[in-house]
Design a protein around this motif. Structure first.
Motif, PDB file in Angstrom:
ATOM      1  N   MET A   1       0.711  -1.210   0.131  1.00 34.15           N
ATOM      2  CA  MET A   1       0.016  -0.050   0.086  1.00 34.15           C
ATOM      3  C   MET A   1       0.890   1.330   0.014  1.00 34.15           C
ATOM      4  O   MET A   1       1.935   1.264   0.582  1.00 34.15           O
ATOM      5  CB  MET A   1      -0.985   0.149   1.193  1.00 34.15           C
ATOM      6  N   ARG A   2       0.493   2.281  -0.563  1.00 33.78           N
ATOM      7  CA  ARG A   2       1.231   3.424  -0.900  1.00 33.78           C
ATOM      8  C   ARG A   2       0.202   4.574  -0.859  1.00 33.78           C
ATOM      9  O   ARG A   2      -0.798   4.298  -1.474  1.00 33.78           O
ATOM     10  CB  ARG A   2       1.894   3.502  -1.936  1.00 33.78           C
ATOM     11  N   PRO A  54     -10.374   1.363   0.691  1.00 32.53           N
ATOM     12  CA  PRO A  54      -8.877   1.044   1.135  1.00 32.53           C
ATOM     13  C   PRO A  54      -8.212   0.019   0.080  1.00 32.53           C
ATOM     14  O   PRO A  54      -9.018  -0.804  -0.400  1.00 32.53           O
ATOM     15  CB  PRO A  54      -9.188   0.067   2.430  1.00 32.53           C
ATOM     16  N   PRO A  55      -7.086  -0.122   0.141  1.00 26.09           N
ATOM     17  CA  PRO A  55      -5.947  -0.992  -0.859  1.00 26.09           C
ATOM     18  C   PRO A  55      -6.285  -2.056  -0.606  1.00 26.09           C
ATOM     19  O   PRO A  55      -6.177  -3.149  -1.577  1.00 26.09           O
ATOM     20  CB  PRO A  55      -4.703  -0.342  -0.799  1.00 26.09           C
ATOM     21  N   SER A  56      -6.752  -2.826   0.658  1.00 27.39           N
ATOM     22  CA  SER A  56      -6.871  -4.101   1.069  1.00 27.39           C
ATOM     23  C   SER A  56      -7.949  -4.662   0.211  1.00 27.39           C
ATOM     24  O   SER A  56      -8.138  -6.070   0.348  1.00 27.39           O
ATOM     25  CB  SER A  56      -6.761  -4.082   2.452  1.00 27.39           C
ATOM     26  N   ARG A  57      -9.098  -3.894  -0.051  1.00 22.75           N
ATOM     27  CA  ARG A  57     -10.135  -4.445  -0.631  1.00 22.75           C
ATOM     28  C   ARG A  57     -10.251  -4.505  -2.091  1.00 22.75           C
ATOM     29  O   ARG A  57     -10.954  -5.184  -2.699  1.00 22.75           O
ATOM     30  CB  ARG A  57     -11.342  -3.391  -0.466  1.00 22.75           C
ATOM     31  N   TRP A 147      -4.074  10.050  -3.533  1.00 15.77           N
ATOM     32  CA  TRP A 147      -3.731   8.693  -4.062  1.00 15.77           C
ATOM     33  C   TRP A 147      -3.523   7.688  -3.305  1.00 15.77           C
ATOM     34  O   TRP A 147      -2.887   7.819  -2.333  1.00 15.77           O
ATOM     35  CB  TRP A 147      -2.741   8.921  -5.270  1.00 15.77           C
ATOM     36  N   LEU A 148      -4.246   6.678  -3.574  1.00 16.29           N
ATOM     37  CA  LEU A 148      -4.068   5.168  -2.987  1.00 16.29           C
ATOM     38  C   LEU A 148      -3.558   4.327  -4.019  1.00 16.29           C
ATOM     39  O   LEU A 148      -4.118   4.142  -5.140  1.00 16.29           O
ATOM     40  CB  LEU A 148      -5.211   4.727  -2.117  1.00 16.29           C
ATOM     41  N   GLN A 149      -2.573   3.794  -3.653  1.00 17.54           N
ATOM     42  CA  GLN A 149      -2.058   2.682  -4.668  1.00 17.54           C
ATOM     43  C   GLN A 149      -1.662   1.251  -4.031  1.00 17.54           C
ATOM     44  O   GLN A 149      -1.506   1.054  -2.861  1.00 17.54           O
ATOM     45  CB  GLN A 149      -0.718   3.180  -4.967  1.00 17.54           C
TER      46      GLN A 149
END
Length: 437
Positions: A1-2, A54-57, A147-149
């Motif tokens: 995640m970033r 969230p990136p985990s999703r 930004w979520l990466q």
């Protein structure tokens, strides 16, 4: 995640600087307003990050081919799926190693119900092991401030082989019933001196083909039918040295040579000849015996895939002498090579001359379309004139070498890169029809 700010967040924070400066100049006691602006901007950025998906999703999946032919593009699919909160769109990027090229470099994927699928065009540039380093996805928060990466691991390595699919397509065009006139490799009857069968004499047949004894026995004119000779040895000698790794028509010369060699191997095996493979640079690299039958083609294909790109100069003396020592009967030797200076060309000619004392040599010349374009283009400045003069000198040296090869008796295959395989097959069929082997 970033997690990192967007351009809008940077503009928002920077916009507070002139306001804070103006307030400080007008009323130094209200300098706290500048800190309040910064805190407010930071709060909005944090809130945007908390409200975003969230990136985990996010689940990313790569669907790739296991084997690809060099210079033959194929699609690679990226499947994205969100669980729970989801953005309306995400940006995707694909990372590849130096043997592959991905187009486009980045693309936006619109999601429907949290799911979507994007396609990248993957083009193999060189033979070997192509690797997808990973796939990157990023999306904005609902406020557009962050930004979520997420990065997903790449897929299994892709084996980049010679363009077998292209070879098969060319071979099918050669052997199809409605192939263009003069390119029907399946028409073996009447093209050689091996007796094939007797048939009733018809108008248009050669009178010399009449078998008078059989005609008397059957009470009607009967003619002999012949077919091309079989069991010739066809040796594919591929120079894999430094010059053959230079590009031609967007691909390394060595790859073009391998594709043309595989096409000739397929046709030769179908017509009953025996085929062998020999590759060399500073020393022999791939050496195989001769074999016949269609079931041999996969083995030749596998051996051709092991021919690597080399940075070493070609040793024609060692390579061609080794090849000549391995040939125990007259053969058709197809030489794929290139030369850049008179010295290397002279060494090549000297060793080809020795080979031609016993064997028929088909010499494949790579037409340099770049030099031809420099020579044919209209010069715009002094540099263009210099390039044209140099190109003319190089072309003249090339023509001198090709002329000497023709006078020595070599069969020359000179064609553009896209037509190299077909031209080679036609020269091979012509040599068999003329019984030159």
């Amino acid at each position: 995640m970033r997690l990192y700010p967007t351009r809008a967040a940077i503009v928002l924070v920077a916009a507070g600087a002139p306001i804070a400066l103006a307030v400080a100049v007008a009323s130094p006691g209200l300098w706290v307003a500048a800190a309040a602006w910064v805190l407010m901007s930071a709060g909005l950025i944090v809130a945007d990050a908390l409200l975003a998906a969230p990136p985990s999703r996010l689940d990313l999946k790569l669907v790739t081919p296991k084997v690809m032919g060099v210079a033959r593009p194929e699609p690679v699919r990226v499947e994205a799926a969100f669980q729970g909160r989801r953005p309306r769109a995400i940006e995707l990027a694909l990372g590849v190693n130096a043997r592959l090229s991905a187009e486009p470099a980045r693309q936006t994927l619109r999601l429907s119900g949290g799911r979507g699928e994007a396609a990248f065009g993957l083009t193999p540039l060189r033979r070997g092991e192509g690797r997808l380093e990973g796939v990157w996805a990023r999306w904005r928060g609902p406020l557009g401030l962050v930004w979520l990466q997420r990065q997903a691991a790449g897929a299994e390595p892709i084996a980049v082989t010679p363009d077998i699919q292209g070879v098969k397509e060319q071979a099918l065009r050669l052997f199809t019933r409605d192939a263009p006139f003069g390119m029907k490799a399946q028409l073996e009857v009447g093209e050689g001196s091996d007796f094939h069968a007797l048939k009733e004499f018809t108008t248009g047949m050669d009178l010399r083909a009449i078998d008078w004894k059989q005609s008397a026995r059957h009470g009607k004119l009967v003619g002999r039918e012949y077919r091309t000779e079989r069991n010739h040895h066809v040796i594919l000698a591929i120079d894999s040295g430094r010059l053959m790794c230079a590009p031609a028509a967007g691909a390394p010369r060595i790859d073009l040579a391998i594709n043309a060699a595989l096409l000739l191997a397929f046709v030769s095996l179908k017509l009953g000849d025996r085929v062998g493979l020999f590759a060399f640079d500073s020393r022999p690299r791939v050496v195989s015996g001769v074999a016949s039958g269609a079931n041999v083609f996969p083995l030749i294909q596998k051996l051709a895939s092991t021919i690597d790109y080399s940075t070493e100069e070609t040793n024609f003396t060692l390579g061609l002498t080794t090849l000549a020592a391995r040939l125990d009967r007259r053969a058709m030797v197809v030489v794929f090579t290139d030369f850049a200076d008179p010295t290397s060309a002279e060494l090549m000619l000297e060793n080809v001359a020795r080979l031609m004392r016993t064997h028929l040599v088909l010499f494949v010349v790579f037409r340099d379309e770049e030099l031809e374009s420099l020579l044919a283009g209209e010069p715009q400045d002094a540099d263009d004139v210099s390039r044209a003069v140099i190109a003319a000198n190089l072309m003249k040296q090339r023509e001198v070498v090709v002329g000497r090869l023709r006078r020595m008796g070599a069969q020359i295959v000179d064609a553009p890169a896209g037509e190299l395989g077909m031209s080679l097959v036609q020269t091979y069929l012509d040599a068999k029809r003329r019984e030159l082997v």
